[in-house]
Design a protein around this motif. Structure first.
Motif, PDB file in Angstrom:
ATOM      1  N   VAL A 171     -51.049 -18.414  33.436  1.00 41.58           N
ATOM      2  CA  VAL A 171     -50.078 -19.486  32.614  1.00 41.58           C
ATOM      3  C   VAL A 171     -50.629 -20.664  32.651  1.00 41.58           C
ATOM      4  CG1 VAL A 171     -47.854 -20.052  31.991  1.00 41.58           C
ATOM      5  CG2 VAL A 171     -48.239 -17.622  32.626  1.00 41.58           C
ATOM      6  N   THR A 172     -51.154 -21.680  31.696  1.00 38.69           N
ATOM      7  CA  THR A 172     -51.470 -22.829  31.871  1.00 38.69           C
ATOM      8  C   THR A 172     -50.672 -23.847  30.998  1.00 38.69           C
ATOM      9  OG1 THR A 172     -53.858 -22.149  31.860  1.00 38.69           O
ATOM     10  CG2 THR A 172     -53.587 -24.402  31.252  1.00 38.69           C
ATOM     11  N   ILE A 173     -50.085 -24.878  31.794  1.00 37.98           N
ATOM     12  CA  ILE A 173     -49.271 -25.901  31.305  1.00 37.98           C
ATOM     13  C   ILE A 173     -50.121 -26.751  30.581  1.00 37.98           C
ATOM     14  CG2 ILE A 173     -47.635 -27.584  31.818  1.00 37.98           C
ATOM     15  CD1 ILE A 173     -47.197 -26.185  34.441  1.00 37.98           C
ATOM     16  N   SER A 174     -49.934 -26.806  29.285  1.00 35.78           N
ATOM     17  CA  SER A 174     -50.715 -27.805  28.498  1.00 35.78           C
ATOM     18  C   SER A 174     -50.070 -28.923  27.728  1.00 35.78           C
ATOM     19  CB  SER A 174     -51.705 -26.993  27.413  1.00 35.78           C
ATOM     20  OG  SER A 174     -52.435 -27.599  26.490  1.00 35.78           O
ATOM     21  N   ASN A 175     -50.277 -30.011  28.259  1.00 34.85           N
ATOM     22  CA  ASN A 175     -49.586 -31.349  27.590  1.00 34.85           C
ATOM     23  C   ASN A 175     -50.232 -32.424  28.148  1.00 34.85           C
ATOM     24  OD1 ASN A 175     -47.969 -33.263  26.126  1.00 34.85           O
ATOM     25  ND2 ASN A 175     -46.372 -32.651  27.449  1.00 34.85           N
ATOM     26  N   THR A 176     -51.637 -32.488  27.822  1.00 34.30           N
ATOM     27  CA  THR A 176     -52.665 -33.283  28.436  1.00 34.30           C
ATOM     28  C   THR A 176     -52.415 -34.823  28.133  1.00 34.30           C
ATOM     29  OG1 THR A 176     -54.427 -33.054  26.816  1.00 34.30           O
ATOM     30  CG2 THR A 176     -54.433 -31.845  28.707  1.00 34.30           C
ATOM     31  N   GLY A 177     -51.890 -35.266  26.976  1.00 32.02           N
ATOM     32  CA  GLY A 177     -51.513 -36.506  26.558  1.00 32.02           C
ATOM     33  C   GLY A 177     -50.394 -36.984  27.697  1.00 32.02           C
ATOM     34  N   LYS A 178     -49.500 -36.192  28.476  1.00 30.14           N
ATOM     35  CA  LYS A 178     -48.699 -36.794  29.320  1.00 30.14           C
ATOM     36  C   LYS A 178     -48.770 -35.877  30.766  1.00 30.14           C
ATOM     37  CE  LYS A 178     -44.992 -38.079  26.052  1.00 30.14           C
ATOM     38  NZ  LYS A 178     -43.747 -37.725  25.344  1.00 30.14           N
ATOM     39  N   ARG A 179     -49.984 -35.819  31.030  1.00 29.62           N
ATOM     40  CA  ARG A 179     -50.222 -35.318  32.417  1.00 29.62           C
ATOM     41  C   ARG A 179     -49.699 -34.078  32.447  1.00 29.62           C
ATOM     42  NH1 ARG A 179     -50.224 -40.400  36.359  1.00 29.62           N
ATOM     43  NH2 ARG A 179     -52.366 -41.342  35.869  1.00 29.62           N
ATOM     44  N   ASN A 180     -49.524 -33.163  31.561  1.00 31.70           N
ATOM     45  CA  ASN A 180     -48.896 -31.796  31.471  1.00 31.70           C
ATOM     46  C   ASN A 180     -47.404 -31.961  31.922  1.00 31.70           C
ATOM     47  OD1 ASN A 180     -51.431 -30.664  30.868  1.00 31.70           O
ATOM     48  ND2 ASN A 180     -51.973 -30.538  32.820  1.00 31.70           N
ATOM     49  N   ALA A 181     -46.738 -32.784  31.534  1.00 31.72           N
ATOM     50  CA  ALA A 181     -45.301 -32.993  31.831  1.00 31.72           C
ATOM     51  C   ALA A 181     -44.739 -31.832  30.759  1.00 31.72           C
ATOM     52  CB  ALA A 181     -44.813 -34.127  31.107  1.00 31.72           C
ATOM     53  N   MET A 182     -43.687 -31.182  31.466  1.00 33.77           N
ATOM     54  CA  MET A 182     -42.873 -30.145  30.788  1.00 33.77           C
ATOM     55  C   MET A 182     -41.997 -30.672  29.561  1.00 33.77           C
ATOM     56  SD  MET A 182     -43.745 -26.962  31.958  1.00 33.77           S
ATOM     57  CE  MET A 182     -42.428 -25.904  31.518  1.00 33.77           C
ATOM     58  N   THR A 183     -42.094 -30.244  28.479  1.00 34.95           N
ATOM     59  CA  THR A 183     -41.101 -30.574  27.409  1.00 34.95           C
ATOM     60  C   THR A 183     -39.837 -29.719  27.356  1.00 34.95           C
ATOM     61  OG1 THR A 183     -42.153 -29.116  25.638  1.00 34.95           O
ATOM     62  CG2 THR A 183     -42.945 -31.505  25.974  1.00 34.95           C
ATOM     63  N   VAL A 184     -38.693 -29.982  26.818  1.00 33.54           N
ATOM     64  CA  VAL A 184     -37.695 -29.260  26.969  1.00 33.54           C
ATOM     65  C   VAL A 184     -38.022 -27.900  26.244  1.00 33.54           C
ATOM     66  CG1 VAL A 184     -35.593 -28.919  25.420  1.00 33.54           C
ATOM     67  CG2 VAL A 184     -35.966 -30.824  26.660  1.00 33.54           C
ATOM     68  N   GLN A 185     -39.040 -28.019  25.207  1.00 35.29           N
ATOM     69  CA  GLN A 185     -39.299 -26.364  24.733  1.00 35.29           C
ATOM     70  C   GLN A 185     -40.062 -25.449  25.566  1.00 35.29           C
ATOM     71  OE1 GLN A 185     -38.092 -25.275  21.631  1.00 35.29           O
ATOM     72  NE2 GLN A 185     -38.844 -23.545  22.754  1.00 35.29           N
ATOM     73  N   MET A 186     -40.879 -26.288  26.444  1.00 33.04           N
ATOM     74  CA  MET A 186     -41.758 -25.571  27.381  1.00 33.04           C
ATOM     75  C   MET A 186     -40.880 -24.967  28.352  1.00 33.04           C
ATOM     76  SD  MET A 186     -44.823 -28.287  27.558  1.00 33.04           S
ATOM     77  CE  MET A 186     -46.063 -27.471  28.789  1.00 33.04           C
ATOM     78  N   TRP A 187     -39.891 -25.742  28.883  1.00 34.12           N
ATOM     79  CA  TRP A 187     -38.910 -25.121  29.801  1.00 34.12           C
ATOM     80  C   TRP A 187     -38.232 -24.066  29.224  1.00 34.12           C
ATOM     81  CZ3 TRP A 187     -39.700 -26.461  34.463  1.00 34.12           C
ATOM     82  CH2 TRP A 187     -39.906 -27.721  35.186  1.00 34.12           C
ATOM     83  N   ARG A 188     -38.036 -24.189  27.982  1.00 33.31           N
ATOM     84  CA  ARG A 188     -37.092 -22.964  27.384  1.00 33.31           C
ATOM     85  C   ARG A 188     -38.051 -21.859  27.315  1.00 33.31           C
ATOM     86  NH1 ARG A 188     -35.284 -26.033  23.227  1.00 33.31           N
ATOM     87  NH2 ARG A 188     -33.186 -26.260  24.171  1.00 33.31           N
ATOM     88  N   ASP A 189     -39.283 -22.191  26.940  1.00 27.04           N
ATOM     89  CA  ASP A 189     -40.304 -20.977  26.858  1.00 27.04           C
ATOM     90  C   ASP A 189     -40.747 -20.037  28.295  1.00 27.04           C
ATOM     91  OD1 ASP A 189     -40.231 -21.440  24.017  1.00 27.04           O
ATOM     92  OD2 ASP A 189     -42.129 -22.815  24.115  1.00 27.04           O
ATOM     93  N   LEU A 190     -40.673 -20.879  29.260  1.00 27.76           N
ATOM     94  CA  LEU A 190     -41.238 -20.120  30.360  1.00 27.76           C
ATOM     95  C   LEU A 190     -40.384 -18.596  30.630  1.00 27.76           C
ATOM     96  CD1 LEU A 190     -43.297 -20.085  32.386  1.00 27.76           C
ATOM     97  CD2 LEU A 190     -41.770 -21.842  33.616  1.00 27.76           C
ATOM     98  N   PRO A 191     -39.055 -18.466  30.745  1.00 27.63           N
ATOM     99  CA  PRO A 191     -38.434 -17.742  31.376  1.00 27.63           C
ATOM    100  C   PRO A 191     -38.787 -16.471  30.515  1.00 27.63           C
ATOM    101  CG  PRO A 191     -37.047 -19.209  31.433  1.00 27.63           C
ATOM    102  CD  PRO A 191     -38.294 -19.869  30.646  1.00 27.63           C
ATOM    103  N   PRO A 192     -38.639 -16.414  28.904  1.00 33.18           N
ATOM    104  CA  PRO A 192     -39.061 -15.230  28.112  1.00 33.18           C
ATOM    105  C   PRO A 192     -40.504 -14.844  28.291  1.00 33.18           C
ATOM    106  CG  PRO A 192     -38.635 -17.098  26.795  1.00 33.18           C
ATOM    107  CD  PRO A 192     -38.220 -17.392  28.216  1.00 33.18           C
ATOM    108  N   LEU A 193     -41.695 -15.860  28.469  1.00 36.72           N
ATOM    109  CA  LEU A 193     -42.960 -15.720  28.543  1.00 36.72           C
ATOM    110  C   LEU A 193     -43.203 -14.766  29.970  1.00 36.72           C
ATOM    111  CD1 LEU A 193     -46.028 -15.949  28.031  1.00 36.72           C
ATOM    112  CD2 LEU A 193     -45.668 -18.159  29.192  1.00 36.72           C
TER     113      LEU A 193
END
Length: 256
Positions: free
Chosen positions: A16-38
């Motif tokens: 699982v790769t965190i991809s938000n390179t414009g912000k040093r791979n900071a986790m957005t609200v949607q990314m936090w929300r997406d991780l558990p079901p993934l």
């Protein structure tokens, strides 16, 4: 590119790769929300033996998107805790492969993994004191168990970044690799994990993580449960036979 969690499964390992390179791979609200079901989907995939969490490019994760904290700090932290707990609860072995910054929410995710391998030059920090944020109780307990009370207080009180040498010495990371060596080592170690008993790994993870806050009798009961699983599966006998016959074992748990 839009911030996302990218997934790839190969040879028993889900990456699982965190991809938000414009912000040093900071986790957005949607990314936090997406991780558990993934993680739930990957846990249900019978081909997945272990999981690697990493970041796109030269950074692991610089934490939560600060914009989300300004807009909805409570919601963002609640989602981060849910993601952290889902990662900690993943049934198979989990490994954080770390380059560059592993800070704030990134350190929270890395600490929720079973193991952490880092490339030289990586920097680690737990930074709520810089933002007047109260670090979640679950994350605080996990950090204390990982690095000890004094180091946890140092990180939480100061928000200062530490390098690989100190992270290794305090137990925050398990291995430090020379530049360019991280991917190869993670692939090698993932192959080792895939060759071992999934029953042993699953039992060991539950017992190691779950016996801190339960009565001794309950812990013994879970140990007896897993011993019975090993006997019933036939994998213990297979492991002994493979050792004596000098061949790779053919473990079958879980059946089907």
């Amino acid at each position: 590119m839009e911030p996302a969690l990218k997934t790839h499964v190969s040879d028993g390992t889900a990456t699982v790769t965190i991809s938000n390179t414009g912000k040093r791979n900071a986790m957005t609200v949607q990314m936090w929300r997406d991780l558990p079901p993934l993680l739930e989907r990957l846990a249900a995939d019978g081909s997945v033996r272990s999981l690697v969490l990493t970041g796109e490019g030269g950074t692991f994760c610089a934490g939560a998107d600060i914009g989300a904290l300004r807009e909805a700090a409570g919601e963002s932290q609640g989602l981060a805790v849910a993601a952290e707990e889902a990662l900690a609860a993943f049934p198979g072995p989990t490994l954080a492969a770390i380059r560059g910054y592993c800070v704030g929410g990134g350190a929270q995710l890395a600490a929720a993994c079973d193991l952490r391998f880092a490339e030289e030059g990586a920097l680690f920090g737990v930074t709520p004191a810089k933002l007047a944020v109260v670090y979640p109780a679950s994350a605080t307990r996990r950090l204390v168990r990982l690095v000890g009370l004094s180091t946890a207080k140092y990180l939480l009180f100061s928000g200062e970044l530490i390098g690989c040498a100190r992270a290794l010495r305090t137990g925050l990371v398990d291995e430090v690799l020379a530049e360019g060596g991280l991917d190869k080592r993670v692939a090698e170690f993932s192959a080792v994990l895939a060759s071992r008993s999934l029953l042993t790994q699953t039992a060991a993870k539950e017992l190691a993580n779950g016996t801190w806050d339960v009565p001794p009798a309950e812990a013994e009961e879970r140990g007896a449960h897993w011993a019975a699983q090993a006997r019933a599966s036939g994998d213990t006998a297979e492991g002994a036979a493979a050792f004596l016959e000098r061949r790779a074992p053919r473990f079958t748990w879980p059946a089907g």
